[in-house]
Design a protein around this motif. Sequence first.
Motif, PDB file in Angstrom:
ATOM      1  N   VAL A  17     -16.286  79.472 -55.362  1.00 13.32           N
ATOM      2  CA  VAL A  17     -16.975  80.598 -55.987  1.00 13.32           C
ATOM      3  C   VAL A  17     -17.666  80.064 -57.238  1.00 13.32           C
ATOM      4  O   VAL A  17     -17.015  79.509 -58.124  1.00 13.32           O
ATOM      5  CB  VAL A  17     -15.982  81.712 -56.369  1.00 13.32           C
ATOM      6  CG1 VAL A  17     -16.686  82.840 -57.095  1.00 13.32           C
ATOM      7  CG2 VAL A  17     -15.268  82.235 -55.141  1.00 13.32           C
ATOM      8  N   PRO A  18     -18.988  80.187 -57.318  1.00 12.40           N
ATOM      9  CA  PRO A  18     -19.690  79.652 -58.482  1.00 12.40           C
ATOM     10  C   PRO A  18     -19.297  80.379 -59.767  1.00 12.40           C
ATOM     11  O   PRO A  18     -19.059  81.584 -59.772  1.00 12.40           O
ATOM     12  CB  PRO A  18     -21.171  79.882 -58.174  1.00 12.40           C
ATOM     13  CG  PRO A  18     -21.246  80.597 -56.883  1.00 12.40           C
ATOM     14  CD  PRO A  18     -19.881  80.801 -56.355  1.00 12.40           C
ATOM     15  N   ILE A  19     -19.229  79.616 -60.832  1.00  9.45           N
ATOM     16  CA  ILE A  19     -18.926  80.178 -62.144  1.00  9.45           C
ATOM     17  C   ILE A  19     -20.195  80.080 -62.987  1.00  9.45           C
ATOM     18  O   ILE A  19     -20.864  79.049 -62.995  1.00  9.45           O
ATOM     19  CB  ILE A  19     -17.760  79.431 -62.813  1.00  9.45           C
ATOM     20  CG1 ILE A  19     -16.510  79.637 -61.976  1.00  9.45           C
ATOM     21  CG2 ILE A  19     -17.562  79.888 -64.245  1.00  9.45           C
ATOM     22  CD1 ILE A  19     -15.279  78.982 -62.508  1.00  9.45           C
ATOM     23  N   SER A  20     -20.496  81.146 -63.673  1.00  9.62           N
ATOM     24  CA  SER A  20     -21.714  81.215 -64.477  1.00  9.62           C
ATOM     25  C   SER A  20     -21.741  80.109 -65.530  1.00  9.62           C
ATOM     26  O   SER A  20     -20.733  79.792 -66.155  1.00  9.62           O
ATOM     27  CB  SER A  20     -21.794  82.571 -65.170  1.00  9.62           C
ATOM     28  OG  SER A  20     -22.893  82.609 -66.034  1.00  9.62           O
ATOM     29  N   GLU A  25     -25.097  83.603 -76.606  1.00  5.26           N
ATOM     30  CA  GLU A  25     -25.650  83.502 -77.953  1.00  5.26           C
ATOM     31  C   GLU A  25     -25.573  84.836 -78.692  1.00  5.26           C
ATOM     32  O   GLU A  25     -25.676  84.874 -79.914  1.00  5.26           O
ATOM     33  CB  GLU A  25     -27.087  83.004 -77.889  1.00  5.26           C
ATOM     34  CG  GLU A  25     -27.189  81.595 -77.317  1.00  5.26           C
ATOM     35  CD  GLU A  25     -28.609  81.090 -77.224  1.00  5.26           C
ATOM     36  OE1 GLU A  25     -29.518  81.729 -77.792  1.00  5.26           O
ATOM     37  OE2 GLU A  25     -28.801  80.058 -76.568  1.00  5.26           O
ATOM     38  N   THR A  26     -25.389  85.906 -77.927  1.00  6.64           N
ATOM     39  CA  THR A  26     -25.274  87.231 -78.540  1.00  6.64           C
ATOM     40  C   THR A  26     -24.053  87.924 -77.947  1.00  6.64           C
ATOM     41  O   THR A  26     -23.470  87.463 -76.959  1.00  6.64           O
ATOM     42  CB  THR A  26     -26.522  88.090 -78.248  1.00  6.64           C
ATOM     43  OG1 THR A  26     -26.568  88.357 -76.843  1.00  6.64           O
ATOM     44  CG2 THR A  26     -27.802  87.402 -78.690  1.00  6.64           C
ATOM     45  N   LEU A  27     -23.694  89.049 -78.536  1.00 11.90           N
ATOM     46  CA  LEU A  27     -22.572  89.819 -77.981  1.00 11.90           C
ATOM     47  C   LEU A  27     -22.916  90.322 -76.580  1.00 11.90           C
ATOM     48  O   LEU A  27     -22.046  90.386 -75.699  1.00 11.90           O
ATOM     49  CB  LEU A  27     -22.225  90.996 -78.898  1.00 11.90           C
ATOM     50  CG  LEU A  27     -21.507  90.627 -80.196  1.00 11.90           C
ATOM     51  CD1 LEU A  27     -21.295  91.873 -81.049  1.00 11.90           C
ATOM     52  CD2 LEU A  27     -20.176  89.966 -79.887  1.00 11.90           C
ATOM     53  N   ARG A  28     -24.171  90.661 -76.370  1.00  9.38           N
ATOM     54  CA  ARG A  28     -24.605  91.101 -75.033  1.00  9.38           C
ATOM     55  C   ARG A  28     -24.400  89.974 -74.027  1.00  9.38           C
ATOM     56  O   ARG A  28     -23.874  90.186 -72.942  1.00  9.38           O
ATOM     57  CB  ARG A  28     -26.066  91.542 -75.067  1.00  9.38           C
ATOM     58  CG  ARG A  28     -26.577  92.020 -73.727  1.00  9.38           C
ATOM     59  CD  ARG A  28     -28.066  92.432 -73.827  1.00  9.38           C
ATOM     60  NE  ARG A  28     -28.539  92.962 -72.562  1.00  9.38           N
ATOM     61  CZ  ARG A  28     -28.966  92.212 -71.548  1.00  9.38           C
ATOM     62  NH1 ARG A  28     -28.975  90.898 -71.641  1.00  9.38           N
ATOM     63  NH2 ARG A  28     -29.374  92.783 -70.427  1.00  9.38           N
ATOM     64  N   ASP A  29     -24.818  88.758 -74.386  1.00 11.32           N
ATOM     65  CA  ASP A  29     -24.627  87.605 -73.510  1.00 11.32           C
ATOM     66  C   ASP A  29     -23.148  87.399 -73.208  1.00 11.32           C
ATOM     67  O   ASP A  29     -22.762  87.095 -72.071  1.00 11.32           O
ATOM     68  CB  ASP A  29     -25.167  86.320 -74.156  1.00 11.32           C
ATOM     69  CG  ASP A  29     -26.672  86.291 -74.299  1.00 11.32           C
ATOM     70  OD1 ASP A  29     -27.367  87.070 -73.600  1.00 11.32           O
ATOM     71  OD2 ASP A  29     -27.153  85.487 -75.110  1.00 11.32           O
ATOM     72  N   LEU A  30     -22.327  87.549 -74.217  1.00 11.63           N
ATOM     73  CA  LEU A  30     -20.883  87.367 -74.052  1.00 11.63           C
ATOM     74  C   LEU A  30     -20.309  88.415 -73.105  1.00 11.63           C
ATOM     75  O   LEU A  30     -19.474  88.093 -72.252  1.00 11.63           O
ATOM     76  CB  LEU A  30     -20.190  87.431 -75.414  1.00 11.63           C
ATOM     77  CG  LEU A  30     -18.728  87.011 -75.456  1.00 11.63           C
ATOM     78  CD1 LEU A  30     -18.557  85.596 -74.937  1.00 11.63           C
ATOM     79  CD2 LEU A  30     -18.212  87.118 -76.881  1.00 11.63           C
ATOM     80  N   GLU A  36     -19.449  88.359 -65.429  1.00 13.38           N
ATOM     81  CA  GLU A  36     -19.695  87.385 -64.362  1.00 13.38           C
ATOM     82  C   GLU A  36     -18.423  86.608 -64.013  1.00 13.38           C
ATOM     83  O   GLU A  36     -18.130  86.366 -62.839  1.00 13.38           O
ATOM     84  CB  GLU A  36     -20.809  86.414 -64.773  1.00 13.38           C
ATOM     85  CG  GLU A  36     -22.174  87.065 -64.821  1.00 13.38           C
ATOM     86  CD  GLU A  36     -23.252  86.186 -65.411  1.00 13.38           C
ATOM     87  OE1 GLU A  36     -24.431  86.511 -65.191  1.00 13.38           O
ATOM     88  OE2 GLU A  36     -22.927  85.190 -66.104  1.00 13.38           O
ATOM     89  N   HIS A  37     -17.659  86.245 -65.021  1.00 15.46           N
ATOM     90  CA  HIS A  37     -16.419  85.509 -64.770  1.00 15.46           C
ATOM     91  C   HIS A  37     -15.381  86.396 -64.084  1.00 15.46           C
ATOM     92  O   HIS A  37     -14.650  85.928 -63.208  1.00 15.46           O
ATOM     93  CB  HIS A  37     -15.879  84.921 -66.076  1.00 15.46           C
ATOM     94  CG  HIS A  37     -16.564  83.659 -66.474  1.00 15.46           C
ATOM     95  ND1 HIS A  37     -15.939  82.448 -66.517  1.00 15.46           N
ATOM     96  CD2 HIS A  37     -17.850  83.425 -66.826  1.00 15.46           C
ATOM     97  CE1 HIS A  37     -16.800  81.508 -66.883  1.00 15.46           C
ATOM     98  NE2 HIS A  37     -17.968  82.088 -67.077  1.00 15.46           N
TER      99      HIS A  37
END
Length: 67
Positions: A17-20, A25-30, A36-37
């Motif tokens: 299973v691929p992992i992102s 860099e931002t809270l949104r990205d986090l 995704e994880h």
Amino acid sequence: MTEIAVPEVPKHLRAPVPISDRRAETLRDLSILATEHLVAAQTANDKIKSIDAILTCAEARAAGGAC
């Protein structure tokens, strides 16, 4: 004579299973990365459950039972 029976496990269940590899860099990205994880972990667990069902059935047949 001993006969070895190999259960058939579909290729998609044997694929990792691929992992992102997203960089947070931002809270949104986090938040996106965490989601995704989580999805990747759930997918991996679903694959493990499916493989276990296949092997449990094969073990039951090898013992003379049915699944």
